[in-house]
Design an enzyme around this catalytic site. Structure first.
Site, PDB file in Angstrom:
ATOM      1  N   GLY A   1       6.148   8.226   1.067  1.00  0.00           N
ATOM      2  CA  GLY A   1       6.876   8.021   2.207  1.00  0.00           C
ATOM      3  C   GLY A   1       7.734   6.524   1.611  1.00  0.00           C
ATOM      4  CG  HIS A   2       6.093   2.924   1.532  1.00  0.00           C
ATOM      5  ND1 HIS A   2       4.639   3.083   1.475  1.00  0.00           N
ATOM      6  CD2 HIS A   2       6.436   2.079   2.305  1.00  0.00           C
ATOM      7  CE1 HIS A   2       4.181   2.486   2.601  1.00  0.00           C
ATOM      8  NE2 HIS A   2       5.233   1.867   3.185  1.00  0.00           N
TER       9      HIS A   2
ATOM     10  CD  GLN B   1       5.015  -5.807  11.231  1.00  0.00           C
ATOM     11  OE1 GLN B   1       5.900  -6.383  10.694  1.00  0.00           O
ATOM     12  NE2 GLN B   1       4.815  -4.609  11.095  1.00  0.00           N
TER      13      GLN B   1
ATOM     14  CG  ASN C   1      -1.950   0.808   0.960  1.00  0.00           C
ATOM     15  OD1 ASN C   1      -2.394   1.918   1.762  1.00  0.00           O
ATOM     16  ND2 ASN C   1      -2.681   0.991  -0.115  1.00  0.00           N
TER      17      ASN C   1
ATOM     18  CD  GLN D   1       9.450  -0.675  11.658  1.00  0.00           C
ATOM     19  OE1 GLN D   1       8.320  -1.601  12.089  1.00  0.00           O
ATOM     20  NE2 GLN D   1       9.768  -0.107  10.649  1.00  0.00           N
TER      21      GLN D   1
ATOM     22  N   GLY E   1      11.910   4.130   7.280  1.00  0.00           N
ATOM     23  CA  GLY E   1      11.057   5.468   7.753  1.00  0.00           C
ATOM     24  C   GLY E   1      11.365   5.982   9.030  1.00  0.00           C
TER      25      GLY E   1
ATOM     26  CB  SER F   1      -0.440   1.937   4.950  1.00  0.00           C
ATOM     27  OG  SER F   1       0.726   2.045   3.934  1.00  0.00           O
TER      28      SER F   1
HETATM   29  O1  PAF Z   1       7.621  -0.618   8.735  1.00  0.00           O
HETATM   30  C1  PAF Z   1       6.724  -1.449   8.273  1.00  0.00           C
HETATM   31  O2  PAF Z   1       6.350  -1.395   7.118  1.00  0.00           O
HETATM   32  C2  PAF Z   1       7.229  -2.886   8.877  1.00  0.00           C
HETATM   33  O3  PAF Z   1       7.124  -2.831  10.023  1.00  0.00           O
HETATM   34  C3  PAF Z   1       8.250  -3.827   8.206  1.00  0.00           C
HETATM   35  C4  PAF Z   1       9.669  -3.016   8.731  1.00  0.00           C
HETATM   36  C5  PAF Z   1       8.018  -4.010   6.699  1.00  0.00           C
HETATM   37  C6  PAF Z   1       8.368  -5.264   8.780  1.00  0.00           C
HETATM   38  O4  PAF Z   1       7.208  -5.950   8.288  1.00  0.00           O
END
Ligand code: PAF
Length: 283
Positions: free
Chosen positions: A36-37, A61, A32, A155, A149, A188
């Protein structure tokens, strides 16, 4: 751009790139994709000569009652965006590829300390799920660098500790938050907001900016955070936390701390939004 869904083909393709002496940059995502991605892909492109992305909505997660089932899955659009951004390969495995025994039987990775508190307190098991899948991706891709990010600040701290503690030879690149024109950090999960909620959502960022200004002018942190939380509640958010931590390791701020980070997480309707800002604390 190659789209790969199985591990054998992934290893073949990456082995070929490595034999050609190419430096591999990894962009892990849950799909998605938004700008940012694409900033992560651009950061990888600038540092590597082979850019690989992963798209995997990682069940490990997500906690019970979270948005795993409803998380937007937009593979065709994502592939088009990655290709347009100059990505060389995308790995989009099914759950059975990464977790063939199911998630309950999966070997997991725990990152103590930095995973606890903040989002870790509100989302038990979340960072273990992230650390497990990221470790798996590092083993599968063996990238030279990986881009993440800065919106997911905790994270990033978890991943940095994971890399240090398990001696992964991967450079971690932190990419600045990309914001909409009104200040809302791109996510997202912003897609879950109604038009009215979307119009209110930038108040999380505005509150962080005001709390930062108060802190930098010398307001006591308890008082500045208390006012910030009250304002979020007035604006219709259900805050999980608003916290000031040391920038480097998310430890508790002391009188000696100068470089800090202000972090906030709050629910607005169906979306849980997170954001953060660096803070220069006065002497
Ligand atoms: O930041 C994310 O989109 C997720 O936590 C990652 C790092 C892809 C791990 O599933």
């Amino acid at each position: 751009m190659h789209t790969v869904t199985d591990i054998a083909t992934l290893r073949e393709r990456l082995g070929e790139a490595r034999r050609q002496g190419r430096r591999i940059g990894l962009v892990p995502t849950m799909g998605n994709l938004h700008d940012g991605h694409l900033a992560l892909v651009a950061a990888a492109r600038a540092r590597a000569d082979y850019v690989a992305a992963s798209i995997f909505v990682n069940p490990l997660q997500f906690g019970a009652g979270e948005d795993f089932t409803g998380y937007p899955r937009t593979l065709d659009e994502d592939r088009a965006r990655l290709e347009g951004a100059g990505c060389d390969l995308v790995f989009a495995p099914g759950h059975e590829t990464l977790y063939p025994q199911g998630t309950a039987a999966q070997t997991t990775v725990q990152v103590p300390g930095v995973s606890e508190g903040l989002c870790g307190a509100n989302r038990p098991g979340h960072f273990s799920g992230v650390a497990t899948v990221v470790s798996m991706l590092f083993n599968l891709f063996q990238p030279d660098l990986a881009c993440f990010g800065s919106k997911d600040f905790q994270q990033l701290a978890v991943i940095r500790k994971l890399v240090a503690d398990l001696h992964f030879p991967v450079e971690i690149v932190a990419v600045p938050i990309v914001r909409a024109a009104d200040g809302l950090a791109l996510s997202s999960r912003n897609g879950y907001l109604s038009a009215e909620q979307r119009a209110r959502a930038p108040r999380l960022y505005a509150t962080l900016c005001d709390v930062r200004a108060a802190l930098e002018q010398g307001t006591a942190s308890d008082e500045a955070l208390r006012r910030g939380l009250a304002r979020l509640v007035e604006d219709g958010f259900k805050p999980d936390y608003l916290a000031l931590r040391r920038h480097d390791d998310l430890g508790v701020v002391t009188d000696d701390t100068r470089e800090a980070v202000l972090l906030g997480a709050a629910h607005l309707g169906p979306a849980r939004l997170i954001d953060n800002l660096p803070v220069e604390l006065p002497r």
